[in-house]
Each structure stands twice: as C-alpha cells, then as structure tokens.
Design an enzyme around this catalytic site. Structure first.
Site, PDB file in Angstrom:
ATOM      1  N   ARG A  13       1.150  -1.270   0.050  1.00 23.96           N
ATOM      2  CA  ARG A  13       0.351  -0.359  -0.288  1.00 23.96           C
ATOM      3  C   ARG A  13       0.760   1.608  -0.334  1.00 23.96           C
ATOM      4  NH1 ARG A  13      -2.557   0.469   4.700  1.00 23.96           N
ATOM      5  NH2 ARG A  13      -2.622  -1.155   5.055  1.00 23.96           N
TER       6      ARG A  13
ATOM      7  N   SER B 146      -8.099  -0.926  -1.057  1.00 28.78           N
ATOM      8  CA  SER B 146      -9.446  -0.857  -0.302  1.00 28.78           C
ATOM      9  C   SER B 146     -10.046   0.640   0.535  1.00 28.78           C
ATOM     10  CB  SER B 146      -8.351  -1.334   1.533  1.00 28.78           C
ATOM     11  OG  SER B 146      -9.180  -2.433   2.303  1.00 28.78           O
ATOM     12  N   HIS B 147     -10.157   0.428   2.036  1.00 30.48           N
ATOM     13  CA  HIS B 147     -10.770   1.654   2.313  1.00 30.48           C
ATOM     14  C   HIS B 147     -10.132   3.027   2.856  1.00 30.48           C
ATOM     15  CE1 HIS B 147      -8.895  -0.584   5.697  1.00 30.48           C
ATOM     16  NE2 HIS B 147      -8.585   0.802   6.357  1.00 30.48           N
TER      17      HIS B 147
ATOM     18  N   LYS C 166      -3.259  -6.649  -2.595  1.00 30.69           N
ATOM     19  CA  LYS C 166      -3.425  -7.736  -2.209  1.00 30.69           C
ATOM     20  C   LYS C 166      -3.320  -9.232  -2.606  1.00 30.69           C
ATOM     21  CE  LYS C 166      -6.904  -5.750   1.063  1.00 30.69           C
ATOM     22  NZ  LYS C 166      -9.046  -5.709   1.729  1.00 30.69           N
TER      23      LYS C 166
ATOM     24  N   ASP D 120     -16.942  -2.372   2.223  1.00 24.22           N
ATOM     25  CA  ASP D 120     -15.730  -1.274   2.059  1.00 24.22           C
ATOM     26  C   ASP D 120     -15.153  -1.059   1.158  1.00 24.22           C
ATOM     27  OD1 ASP D 120     -14.639  -3.592   1.746  1.00 24.22           O
ATOM     28  OD2 ASP D 120     -13.199  -3.434   2.981  1.00 24.22           O
TER      29      ASP D 120
ATOM     30  N   ASP E 120     -13.291  -2.414  -0.995  1.00 25.71           N
ATOM     31  CA  ASP E 120     -12.952  -3.291  -2.340  1.00 25.71           C
ATOM     32  C   ASP E 120     -13.891  -4.396  -1.580  1.00 25.71           C
ATOM     33  OD1 ASP E 120     -12.037  -3.707   0.134  1.00 25.71           O
ATOM     34  OD2 ASP E 120      -9.865  -5.207  -1.064  1.00 25.71           O
TER      35      ASP E 120
ATOM     36  N   ASP F  80     -14.826  -6.409   0.839  1.00 25.75           N
ATOM     37  CA  ASP F  80     -14.200  -7.532   1.192  1.00 25.75           C
ATOM     38  C   ASP F  80     -14.292  -7.391   2.804  1.00 25.75           C
ATOM     39  OD1 ASP F  80     -12.819  -6.200   1.900  1.00 25.75           O
ATOM     40  OD2 ASP F  80     -10.641  -7.514   2.055  1.00 25.75           O
ATOM     41  N   ARG F  81     -15.486  -6.505   2.815  1.00 23.50           N
ATOM     42  CA  ARG F  81     -15.586  -6.476   4.682  1.00 23.50           C
ATOM     43  C   ARG F  81     -16.956  -5.912   4.661  1.00 23.50           C
ATOM     44  NH1 ARG F  81     -13.317  -2.044   7.932  1.00 23.50           N
ATOM     45  NH2 ARG F  81     -13.007  -0.726   6.366  1.00 23.50           N
TER      46      ARG F  81
ATOM     47  N   HIS G  23     -13.848  -7.852   8.555  1.00 25.06           N
ATOM     48  CA  HIS G  23     -13.604  -9.162   7.864  1.00 25.06           C
ATOM     49  C   HIS G  23     -14.200 -10.595   8.115  1.00 25.06           C
ATOM     50  CE1 HIS G  23     -10.867  -7.087   5.211  1.00 25.06           C
ATOM     51  NE2 HIS G  23     -10.249  -6.978   5.556  1.00 25.06           N
TER      52      HIS G  23
END
Length: 573
Positions: A130, A218-219, A228, A352, A354, A356-357, A439
C-alpha cells in the site's frame, strides 16, 4: 494489434542489446556467462555464438577480437535479412518504452531500467502492499513489484495468475503495469477487470489457479492504492510480503514469456452465491457501497437471491464523493441509517472500498458490529458443525466466546489482521472466522475467503428464517457496555517497545492474560486490550464491561499500567 506490436518491438530490442553486448565482450576477450535474448529462437543462436566466443577467448586470447566479431557477423546478418537492424530495433524499443500499454507477452525491463526504479520498502505492509500514488507508488514501481510477485509464483510452481482491480482512478493504469510485470516472468495472466477483491479470490478457486492479485486501496483515501496478493492458496502477509521487496533488492527475478487473456467472471460469481443461498421470505434491503467497486455487483447478487434492494452510493467512483468507504467508522453509516429508517427496510448493509468487509445496521438503524454479527453466524454454522473451532480476533467481545461455547463450538482467539485470521482458519479447518473490522470468512459452504457480499447474503438467509424483525433478532444476542476502538499515536517504531514493557509489567492474578497480539486481560466482568497497530505507529485499545462501573474500573487499571510503561503519554480515555 498495437499491444502486440510494442511487445514485438521490445523483444527485438532485447535481441539487439544481447547481440551487441556479446560482440563487444568477445572483442575484449571477456564474454559473459549468459546473454538473454527476446525470442527463444534467437536464444539458441546467441548461446551457440557465446560458446564459440568463449572457446576462442580461451584458445587464442590475442585474436579474440577478430574471431568473435567474424563468427557473430553471420547471426547479425540473419537478423538483418529479416529487415531488423540494431539501430532500427533500438529506435523501436525507445518508442515502445514511452508507451503505457501493457505487453501481450514478455515485458521485462532492461537492467538499466531496473536500477532506475526505486521501490520504497514502506510499501510492504503487514497484510498487503500500500502507498500513495505519485509518491511511493507509480506505474514503474508496480511493474517491478509484479515481476517480484511473478517470480515468487514461479518459485512456488504457480503458472496462472488472476488479476483484478478496484474502482480507484489509478487502478486501470496500475493493473496494466502489474500485468506487464507478471507476464515478464512467464506467468499466464487472467485479467478479470474491475471487480471486488472477493471476486478475485473467487476466481482463484473457480479457475483453479490458487494465485491472484487485486489492485486495491481498500478503504483508504482516494490517492492511495496497493495490492492484495494470494500465491498458491496463501494470502501473503508479514514476512511473505516483505520477502517480495527482498527479492527485488537481490535481483532474484524470473524471466520468461507470459501471456494475457481477458475473462469476465461476474455472472459466475453471482450464480455461485445465488445457488448457495435460500431466502425463506423476501427481505427489503438498503445497500451502501460507498461508491466502491462492490456497488457494481453487490445489488445484482442480492437481487439474484430474492431481495428487494435499495442501492445507496452504488455508482463506482474513485473519488468517493459521498463518504469514506469504511463501514467500521460510525460516521460513514449515517446516510445508510437515515435511508433504512425512511424506507422501513428490514436491514441496512454497507461494503468497504473493495467489498471484502461488511457493516450492518438493524431495522431501527442501530449499528451491529462484527463481533455481534459473528454470534449469529456462529450459532447457525454450529448447528451443522457441532464441536468445530470458530476463529475470531483479540478485539472481539468476550461474549462471542460464550455464545460459541453455548452452541457446542470451540472459541479460538487469534491475532488481528485479515491475512492472519485466514491463515488460522486454514490451519484449524474452522468453518467460520471473523474479526472486528468486518472481515468475515465462511468456510463451510464457501471457500474460506473474506467476502462482504457473500457474508451479506448469509446474513439475509439467517434473518429470512426468523419471524422476528432484524432488530428483535439482534436484541436477543448478549451485549455488553463497550468502547469504540481507541488509538494513541506514538513515534515510528515505538509501539512494539511500549507493548513489550506492558506485558513485562502486567500482573493480574484474578484475570486471564493473553499476549498473542499485545496485552488482553479478561476479568470476570469484562476485559481490556492494548496492542500495536500493524499499519500505523499507534497503540490500539478497546474495553468492555458488563456495566459502566466494570468498564471504568478496567479502563482505570489499563490507564495506570500505560502511564508506568510510557510516562507522559496523553491518553484519550
């Protein structure tokens, strides 16, 4: 055609440099141990010419220059007979290297280019890669990281690599660079386009590759991006992530000719979830994607399982104009709460950036944090898997462990971090795992990766089996008095030192002390936690009590301990 033409230009340029280098070295009587051509056919001729140059240098050093030049003239003339000259090839390479489209086959950089690309070690984080686009993260940097990922995949015997990307403005260009780097190591790239991270994970299972990379921030704020990574079924974290940087530093990079093909898996993903989920009654749902990439597919999934969906901020926009795409922050759920109440929806869901949450609010707009969601999921999963382990992170409520035990499960507390939780899930064979950040990993009817969209579908399936409202279902679960996550900023490198001193000084004879990730102390009427963040230089704290008095007592004990371990520390509690 344009992409293939540039790839041809790069391959020709590489042939030219290899031949030129051999002729120059042979003339000096010092041929190198290896020269790498752009095409396999040229490589055979190049190897044969190098062997002759070596023999000549060893037998007649004084004549090495003339002999080597003469013996290599034939091969250079063979290239010229195809209309390719050293000058023309070099010019083609110069033009190709200034273009930003990805190579269809080999796209490795020259040694000069490699030395010019500086890859910041700070990019390699605990759970992912990141950085800030235009500062630590660029097209060239991502290409080099792609070469390192491809080389690691090659070392593990993984040939096919899935590549997906989120909806950030920088993601298309960075995905192209990643693909170039992977193809330069001989990997066969499957480009699945703009999809949520869980669709990339799904593709690695559905296509049997076990290996994939998602370009995603992501967020994080819009100017961030990253990756990832999964290789051979393992989601990389910790030393495996930093190992990619060490590989780059050592120049331990595989070289080969790869390929790229495009494949759309959206319908396969939707069909897989729709065939797994059964709603027992229709539900009205508000879905807030926060303008993240989950907005393109999330509503379609929920409609496919039979829900009436009210989309909120489901237009993919990498500027995130409405709110930050992080459902773990209550401020980002305010619009969702208002719309759930206005529409009188059964439940509100938030993804979120991407996908995944998952964040959840009940029919009244009350936020249901992930540890309380896990109580519902665990109770359901354990009806079919009695005696199974259920994995959760150190930030989760102690009442989650009680619910797991009461429903014939084995509570397993583990370290925070989606990659670490997934690894523990795989190691233990648990049918379910989750962490406070949202997650959630289902490993009973789904392949065990964190997927906010699938988790939403499982929640709706559970709620549809109940005659009660979502508010009543969640109200029936135990709930303690707790604090939100508290962060205390420190200097870079300081948090682990403070944690070490805290653990050494901790003395709680009437409580259970856990040190797998910081210091967690469980009392009969609550618990406290302090740990070092794996992503920023700060301490992360959380407290829970059966009532306000217990909560304050536990906070006070941790306050005293922290003041001893780090005098002068300003504490916001």
């Amino acid at each position: 055609m344009a992409v293939a033409g540039r790839a041809l230009g790069r391959a020709r340029a590489r042939d030219s440099r290899a031949w030129a280098g051999l002729v120059e070295d042979a003339a000096a009587g010092t041929p190198a141990s290896t020269y790498t051509a752009g095409w396999p056919e040229t490589q055979k001729e190049l190897d044969a010419a190098r062997e002759r140059a070596v023999d000549t240098a060893q037998s007649r050093p004084a004549a090495a220059s003339a002999v080597a030049a003469e013996e290599n003239t034939g091969a250079l003339q063979a290239a010229s007979s195809q209309g390719i000259t050293v000058e023309e090839i070099s010019a083609e390479h110069d033009n190709a290297s200034s273009d930003h489209e990805p190579a269809a086959v080999e796209g490795s950089a020259t040694s000069e280019e490699e030395s010019a690309v500086k890859v910041d070690p700070s990019l390699f984080r605990a759970y992912d890669i990141r950085g800030v686009v235009g500062k630590t993260l660029s097209r060239d940097v991502v290409r080099e990281i792609g070469r390192s990922i491809g080389s690691e995949a090659a070392a593990r015997g993984c040939t096919d690599v899935v590549v997906g990307r989120d909806g950030r403005l920088s993601s298309p260009e960075l995905a192209e660079a990643l693909i170039e780097g992977l193809a330069a190591t001989g990997r066969q790239v499957i480009d699945i386009g703009q999809v949520p991270t869980p669709v990339m994970y799904f593709a690695t299972h559905h296509l049997g590759t076990g290996t994939g990379v998602e370009i995603t921030g992501s967020h994080n704020p819009p100017d961030y991006n990253g990756m990832k990574i999964m290789i051979g079924g393992e989601t990389l974290s910790g030393d495996a992530i930093t190992g990619l940087h060490r590989r780059l530093q050592a120049g331990d990079l595989h070289d080969g000719e790869g390929s790229v093909r495009r494949q759309d898996l959206a319908e396969d993903y939707i069909d897989a979830i729709a065939s797994d989920i059964t709603l027992h009654r229709p539900l009205r749902v508000v879905l807030d994607a926060g303008n993240g990439v989950g907005g393109a597919i999330g509503p379609r999934v929920l409609q496919a399982i039979g829900c009436e969906v009210e989309p909120l901020y489901c237009e993919v926009d990498g500027n995130f104009p409405n709110h930050h795409p992080d459902p773990s922050d209550p401020h980002n759920l305010e619009a969702l709460i208002r719309l759930v109440r206005l529409q009188q929806a059964d439940v509100g869901l938030a993804l979120d950036g991407d996908g995944d949450r998952l964040g959840v609010v009940d029919a009244t707009g009350k936020i249901i944090w992930a540890d309380r969601q896990m109580m519902l999921y665990a109770r359901d999963v354990l009806t079919r898997n009695p005696g199974a382990d259920i994995v959760f992170d150190v930030k989760c409520s102690s009442q989650l462990a009680q619910v797991i035990s009461e429903n014939a499960g084995v509570p397993v507390m583990w370290r925070t971090g989606h990659s670490l939780i997934k690894a523990k899930l795989k190691e233990s064979g648990a049918p379910l795992a989750g962490e406070m950040s949202g997650h959630i990993f289902f490993n009973d009817r789904w392949p065990g990766f964190d997927d906010g969209i699938y988790t939403a579908a499982r929640l709706l399936e559970i709620l549809s089996m109940e005659e009660q409202s979502s508010t009543e279902v969640f109200a029936a679960l135990p709930e303690a008095v707790s604090t939100p996550e508290i962060k205390v900023d420190l200097e870079e490198g300081e948090p682990p030192q403070v944690i070490e001193r805290l653990v050494a000084a901790a003395s709680f004879p009437d409580a259970r002390v856990t040190t797998i990730d910081g210091l967690r102390v469980d009392f009969p009427d609550g618990w406290g936690l302090v740990r070092s963040s794996n992503t920023t230089p700060c301490l992360v704290l959380r407290f829970e009590g059966d009532d306000e008095a217990a909560l304050e007592r536990i906070r006070a004990s941790f306050r005293e301990l922290l003041e001893q371990a780090r005098p002068g520390l300003e504490l916001p509690f």
